[in-house]
Write a protein that holds these residues in place. Structure first.
Motif, PDB file in Angstrom:
ATOM      1  N   ASN A  53       1.435  -0.729  10.186  1.00 15.91           N
ATOM      2  CA  ASN A  53       1.623   0.534   9.488  1.00 15.91           C
ATOM      3  C   ASN A  53       2.319   0.233   8.167  1.00 15.91           C
ATOM      4  N   LEU A  54       1.677   0.594   7.075  1.00 18.31           N
ATOM      5  CA  LEU A  54       2.244   0.384   5.748  1.00 18.31           C
ATOM      6  C   LEU A  54       2.499   1.737   5.107  1.00 18.31           C
ATOM      7  N   ARG A  55       3.674   1.883   4.481  1.00 19.44           N
ATOM      8  CA  ARG A  55       4.047   3.152   3.856  1.00 19.44           C
ATOM      9  C   ARG A  55       4.644   2.890   2.485  1.00 19.44           C
ATOM     10  N   TYR A  56       4.284   3.770   1.545  1.00 18.84           N
ATOM     11  CA  TYR A  56       4.887   3.706   0.214  1.00 18.84           C
ATOM     12  C   TYR A  56       5.214   5.131  -0.213  1.00 18.84           C
ATOM     13  N   ASN A  57       6.509   5.401  -0.430  1.00 17.09           N
ATOM     14  CA  ASN A  57       6.961   6.750  -0.741  1.00 17.09           C
ATOM     15  C   ASN A  57       7.749   6.761  -2.045  1.00 17.09           C
ATOM     16  N   THR A  58       7.470   7.780  -2.858  1.00 20.58           N
ATOM     17  CA  THR A  58       8.273   8.049  -4.046  1.00 20.58           C
ATOM     18  C   THR A  58       8.853   9.451  -3.902  1.00 20.58           C
ATOM     19  N   GLU A  59       9.510   9.933  -4.969  1.00 21.01           N
ATOM     20  CA  GLU A  59      10.073  11.277  -4.921  1.00 21.01           C
ATOM     21  C   GLU A  59       9.004  12.334  -4.668  1.00 21.01           C
ATOM     22  N   ASN A  60       7.786  12.102  -5.176  1.00 20.15           N
ATOM     23  CA  ASN A  60       6.744  13.132  -5.108  1.00 20.15           C
ATOM     24  C   ASN A  60       5.523  12.738  -4.285  1.00 20.15           C
ATOM     25  N   VAL A  61       5.435  11.487  -3.901  1.00 22.20           N
ATOM     26  CA  VAL A  61       4.232  11.008  -3.218  1.00 22.20           C
ATOM     27  C   VAL A  61       4.630  10.258  -1.954  1.00 22.20           C
ATOM     28  N   ARG A  62       3.951  10.586  -0.867  1.00 23.52           N
ATOM     29  CA  ARG A  62       4.132   9.854   0.378  1.00 23.52           C
ATOM     30  C   ARG A  62       2.765   9.368   0.830  1.00 23.52           C
ATOM     31  N   SER A  63       2.631   8.063   1.104  1.00 22.34           N
ATOM     32  CA  SER A  63       1.331   7.499   1.451  1.00 22.34           C
ATOM     33  C   SER A  63       1.475   6.541   2.623  1.00 22.34           C
ATOM     34  N   GLY A 115      -3.800   7.878   4.083  1.00 21.72           N
ATOM     35  CA  GLY A 115      -3.531   9.237   3.638  1.00 21.72           C
ATOM     36  C   GLY A 115      -2.454   9.272   2.582  1.00 21.72           C
ATOM     37  N   VAL A 116      -2.415  10.363   1.835  1.00 19.70           N
ATOM     38  CA  VAL A 116      -1.414  10.537   0.794  1.00 19.70           C
ATOM     39  C   VAL A 116      -1.051  12.017   0.695  1.00 19.70           C
ATOM     40  N   ASP A 117       0.235  12.300   0.548  1.00 17.18           N
ATOM     41  CA  ASP A 117       0.748  13.650   0.295  1.00 17.18           C
ATOM     42  C   ASP A 117       1.373  13.643  -1.095  1.00 17.18           C
ATOM     43  N   TRP A 118       0.958  14.579  -1.945  1.00 16.25           N
ATOM     44  CA  TRP A 118       1.448  14.642  -3.323  1.00 16.25           C
ATOM     45  C   TRP A 118       2.124  15.989  -3.555  1.00 16.25           C
ATOM     46  N   ASP A 119       3.416  15.946  -3.819  1.00 16.59           N
ATOM     47  CA  ASP A 119       4.163  17.144  -4.198  1.00 16.59           C
ATOM     48  C   ASP A 119       3.936  17.369  -5.687  1.00 16.59           C
ATOM     49  N   ALA A 147      10.227   9.137   5.728  1.00 15.87           N
ATOM     50  CA  ALA A 147      10.506   9.626   4.375  1.00 15.87           C
ATOM     51  C   ALA A 147      11.274   8.615   3.538  1.00 15.87           C
ATOM     52  N   GLN A 148      11.473   7.379   4.049  1.00 17.56           N
ATOM     53  CA  GLN A 148      12.210   6.362   3.297  1.00 17.56           C
ATOM     54  C   GLN A 148      11.482   6.031   2.011  1.00 17.56           C
ATOM     55  N   LEU A 149      12.222   6.010   0.895  1.00 20.96           N
ATOM     56  CA  LEU A 149      11.618   5.741  -0.397  1.00 20.96           C
ATOM     57  C   LEU A 149      11.262   4.266  -0.531  1.00 20.96           C
ATOM     58  N   GLY A 150      10.242   4.009  -1.345  1.00 19.95           N
ATOM     59  CA  GLY A 150       9.806   2.649  -1.579  1.00 19.95           C
ATOM     60  C   GLY A 150       8.788   2.198  -0.554  1.00 19.95           C
ATOM     61  N   PHE A 151       8.638   0.877  -0.498  1.00 19.05           N
ATOM     62  CA  PHE A 151       7.640   0.292   0.398  1.00 19.05           C
ATOM     63  C   PHE A 151       8.320  -0.125   1.699  1.00 19.05           C
ATOM     64  N   ASN A 152       7.718   0.228   2.816  1.00 21.68           N
ATOM     65  CA  ASN A 152       8.203  -0.225   4.110  1.00 21.68           C
ATOM     66  C   ASN A 152       7.044  -0.180   5.095  1.00 21.68           C
ATOM     67  N   GLY A 153       7.284  -0.699   6.264  1.00 15.02           N
ATOM     68  CA  GLY A 153       6.225  -0.700   7.262  1.00 15.02           C
ATOM     69  C   GLY A 153       6.649  -1.433   8.512  1.00 15.02           C
ATOM     70  N   ASP A 154       5.687  -1.662   9.350  1.00 14.00           N
ATOM     71  CA  ASP A 154       5.924  -2.416  10.570  1.00 14.00           C
ATOM     72  C   ASP A 154       4.621  -3.048  11.014  1.00 14.00           C
TER      73      ASP A 154
END
Length: 847
Positions: free
Chosen positions: A316-326, A372-376, A274-281
């Motif tokens: 694994n690449l992740r980009y999360n905002t307040e309303n979107v997790r991808s 995948g993407v989750d949109w609140d 759930a970390q905001l912004g861009f992160n990955g491994d």
């Protein structure tokens, strides 16, 4: 007594746990907003505000909600909710109601409590509540406060019972095991991770058995997928263990799960961030397998592969905002492998003994890409979309001399090459609506899966009788569409669940044969088949939790329709097959809370296991040309009644559970061995699926864990079970009509697992896992015992942003297996020393 509202209670609040999965910035804003409401709430409001601000940064599993209203139904804002320990003292946690009257209390630790709801100018209200293991979200509903001239009305006591969570997640009917820090599985797959789970055995062909049965369902994040199969177990060796957060083993599934799976459900839950912004491994793994050979190869130019290299790249690449997790996940695998290495010695009643070896020498590449993407959408509605493709291609080769076991004379020499590509594409869309009360939700899920298999097989024989060349080409295309609707509503003392599901599967197969001289391919098979399955189901489940007991009762109803269209020119089966049936599958559970640390549970459910297309397939597999595997298009489902009693005990540094179970099985299906004497040159043994009448399975399972100081976590399991098979006469049609008699058999066996996790200086860790499967009865024979020792070592690098892991599986190369078969007209010793011994070195970096 009066509710205390003074500041010294603050120390108690600082230790309270709460659940809040919102990003940290949102948590801070929420806490700040709560504190700004102090002026309008009075002293008790200040106390609740401090509690909520502290809870916003803590975590637990329990959430309690409700709505405060007056006698006219209007919401009451800033009402205070306090929870005290029953023994007295300061409040443990609390909350303020919002402008709409709703409140949420989170983070209750184990214990007994008193709950009060109050507001200036109103009488204090109370509501009974029980918190148990089966439910973690509770809705107290609408709570009406009556007007009172005395704002300081006395507060009555309400008892709230909490249950301590097992440190390893063991609870009635389910055990949860975290893979965090399991370095012995680093660089491995989900199949490797399952090998150390209690009650689970892993067979050579990727079959997973739970308490002695391979009839189970594999889920990913609670859903079926093409990667782990619909009614089958496939693809577990393609799921990287590094991507798994935990694995749930559910031996008594509730009605919300599909009725398939006599042994239960294994749910693989992926890691989330759930970390905001861009992160990955990113990680890279290099390894080598089959370092030593348990047995020398039979004489042939190719022999069996050893010292097999393996390489894996993944990210694994992740980009999360307040309303979107991808997320975007990719993996590439290249390896040389030995998935089969079958030594067979057949002793025929005629006195002839034949020895052979089938080494399946494999060169393989695999590509996996998922996103995948989750949109609140608005705080209440969430849309999720995911898609993925998994494609692998391999070339297998084998040279198989068939020798006279007494003289070592070469009688025949087979050699074959298989060129196969398999894959699947899956897409899914989810919509979830969350009502105001936490845990009260309605969701819809729709998936589409396209899976395929393209297999070209080139079979050659050289013998004094003939020189033959045959080839086959099989193309299978599977289409699956499941649609699920689920509804969950928490109650003051439990919850209700209900839902609907429809699932449609289509699997047409094309089978082309090019026959050589004196072909050994069976004639008259036909060139096309078409399998169809439609399932329509509905379920309802009710959970009630009180201070002394928890009860769950549910029912699932399913209408199933199956059709298998056979080729018109097939000469072995007179007609195509089709059937449909309606079944009711109940489930019940009753748990008695004997104390804070002890529970006694009883379960009952009915399950079904439906044969899938691979068990029905009419086209034989020729990897061992004289020991053919083939399906049976006339198979029927097996139905099982499951009874279980279990006891769980938790203590300060660990836990233990003991379960006794009994399964009553009607129409079990399995492979049987039988001779095809129609070949004039030599006998061929068929392994054909068949229903075998009636069977039973019962046993005991013990699971225990213990934390020994600050440096050692120890856990283990012991499973004992007995397998009984009743006598039965089977009518087989392939390749000629005949009867086969299954004799009664009865035998017991056991499995033992021991997991050790050592915490070393410098944040290093060492894992050592030992697994032993005792000898056991199988259909028409017995399987010898086998053992595996695995170890793993991890060391953090790059100031904690990276990790180096070394993992060794089956370090003594002792996990291959040996069968002793007592067939009809022959006996056989069947050994498979496939690749189980591997060394892997991994480097993983976070960014």
């Amino acid at each position: 007594m009066r509710a205390k509202s003074t500041a010294p209670a603050r120390e108690a609040f600082l230790n309270a746990d709460a659940i809040d999965r919102t990003p940290k910035k949102a948590q801070k804003r929420r806490a700040k907003g709560i504190l700004m409401r102090i002026g309008s709430s009075g002293p008790s409001g200040f106390l609740a505000a401090v509690i909520c601000a502290t809870a916003a940064a803590a975590q637990s599993d329990v959430v309690v909600s409700g709505a405060v209203i007056d006698e006219t139904g209007a919401p009451i804002a800033s009402a205070t909710v306090f929870i005290y320990q029953q023994t007295g003292g300061d409040p443990v946690t609390g909350a303020l109601s919002k402008s709409d009257g709703r409140f949420v209390v989170a983070g209750l630790p184990a214990g007994e409590y008193r709950v009060t709801i109050e507001s200036l100018g109103y009488e204090t209200a109370e509501r009974p509540l029980t918190i148990g293991r089966k439910n973690n979200i509770y809705d107290l509903g609408r709570i009406a406060l009556a007007r009172s001239p005395d704002a300081d009305a006395p507060v009555d006591e309400v008892v709230v019972r909490g249950e301590r969570r097992d440190p390893l997640g063991v609870e009635p009917g389910k055990a949860t095991f975290s893979l965090d820090g399991n370095t012995a599985r680093a660089g491995g797959t989900a199949l490797d991770a399952l090998k150390s789970m209690p009650g689970v055995t892993v067979e050579q062909d990727g079959k997973v058995r739970l308490r002695g049965s391979d009839r189970l369902v594999i889920l990913q994040d609670g859903k079926q997928s093409a990667q782990t199969g619909y009614g089958e177990q496939k693809g577990l060796d393609t799921i990287p263990a590094d991507n798994i957060d935990r694995i749930e083993i559910i031996t008594n599934p509730s009605a919300k799960y599909d009725a398939a799976g006599m042994a239960g459900v294994i749910n693989i839950i992926y890691k989330k961030d759930a970390q905001l912004g861009f992160n990955g491994d990113a990680s890279i793994t290099g390894g080598i397998g089959q370092i030593s050979k348990r047995r020398e190869d039979n004489p042939s130019p190719l022999g069996s592969f050893d010292n097999n290299p393996r390489g894996v790249l993944s990210t694994n690449l992740r980009y999360n905002t307040e309303n979107v997790r991808s997320f975007l996940r990719g993996e590439f695998l290249i390896q040389r492998d030995l998935p089969n290495n079958e030594f067979t010695t057949r002793f025929y009643d005629s006195g002839l003994a034949i020895a052979s070896q089938v080494p399946e020498n494999r060169k393989q590449k695999q590509y996996i890409l998922k996103t995948g993407v989750d949109w609140d959408v608005d705080g209440s509605d969430t849309l999720s979309f995911s898609a993925g493709i998994d494609y692998e291609h391999h070339i297998d080769q084998a040279e198989i001399p068939f020798l006279n076991a007494d003289t070592a004379e070469e009688l025949r020499f087979w050699f074959w090459r298989e060129d196969e590509g398999t894959g699947n594409f899956t897409s899914a869309i989810d919509w979830e609506h969350a009502f105001d009360a936490p845990g009260h939700k309605f969701s819809v899920n729709a998936q589409y899966t396209r899976a395929w298999e393209d297999e070209a097989y080139f079979l050659n024989e050289r013998s004094p009788v003939r020189v033959g060349t045959d080839s086959t080409h099989l193309v299978a295309r599977e289409n699956i569409i499941p649609v699920t609707v689920d509804y969950v509503r928490p109650l003051p003392s439990g919850r209700i669940e209900a839902g609907l599901k429809g699932q449609w599967r289509r699997l047409p197969i094309d089978y082309d044969v090019v026959r050589g001289v004196q072909s050994v391919i069976y004639p008259g098979l036909g060139d096309h088949s078409d399998w169809r399955e439609d399932i329509y189901s509905a379920y309802a489940n009710y959970v009630r939790e009180k201070s002394r007991y928890t009860a769950e009762i549910g029912v699932r109803v399913e209408q199933t329709k199956v059709a298998y269209d056979l080729p018109a020119d097939n000469i072995y089966y007179p007609t195509s097959d089709a059937y449909d049936y309606f079944r009711v599958y109940p489930n019940t559970r009753l748990t008695w809370h004997l104390g804070d640390d002890d529970n006694l549970s009883a379960f009952f459910n009915i399950r079904v296991d439906r044969p899938g297309e691979p068990e029905l397939r009419i086209f034989p597999k020729y990897d061992d040309p004289e020991l053919l595997k083939v399906g049976n298009p006339y198979l029927r489902p097996q139905f099982t009644k499951v009874y279980e009693v279990s006891y769980q005990h938790s203590f300060e540094n660990g836990s233990a559970s003991l379960a006794a179970f009994y399964r009553d099985i009607d129409d079990p299906f399995t492979r049987v061995f039988t001779i095809d004497a129609t070949n004039a040159t030599y006998d061929i043994i068929n392994r054909i699926y068949a229903n075998t009448g009636h069977a039973a399975n019962y046993g005991l399972e013990l699971i225990a864990s213990r934390k020994i100081g600050d440096f050692w976590d120890l856990s283990g399991s012991f499973d004992w079970y007995e397998i009984e098979v009743d006598p039965f006469t089977i009518d087989l049609l392939f390749p000629v009509p005949r009867q086969v008699q299954i004799n009664a058999s009865k035998g017991s066996t056991w499995d033992a697992k021991l997991n050790n996790r050592f915490y070393l200086p410098g944040d290093m860790e060492l894992n050592v896992t030992a697994v032993h499967y005792a000898a056991r009865n199988i259909a028409q024979g017995r399987q010898d015992d086998r053992t595996s020792i695995d170890l793993g070592f991890s060391k953090p690098v790059l100031k904690g942003r990276g990790e180096i892991v070394f993992a060794a599986t089956d370090i003594f190369n002792s996990f291959g297996y040996r069968y002793r078969i007592d067939g009809f007209g022959f006996r056989a010793i069947y050994e498979n020393f496939y690749q189980t011994q591997e060394l892997n070195l991994s480097f993983k970096a976070k960014f």
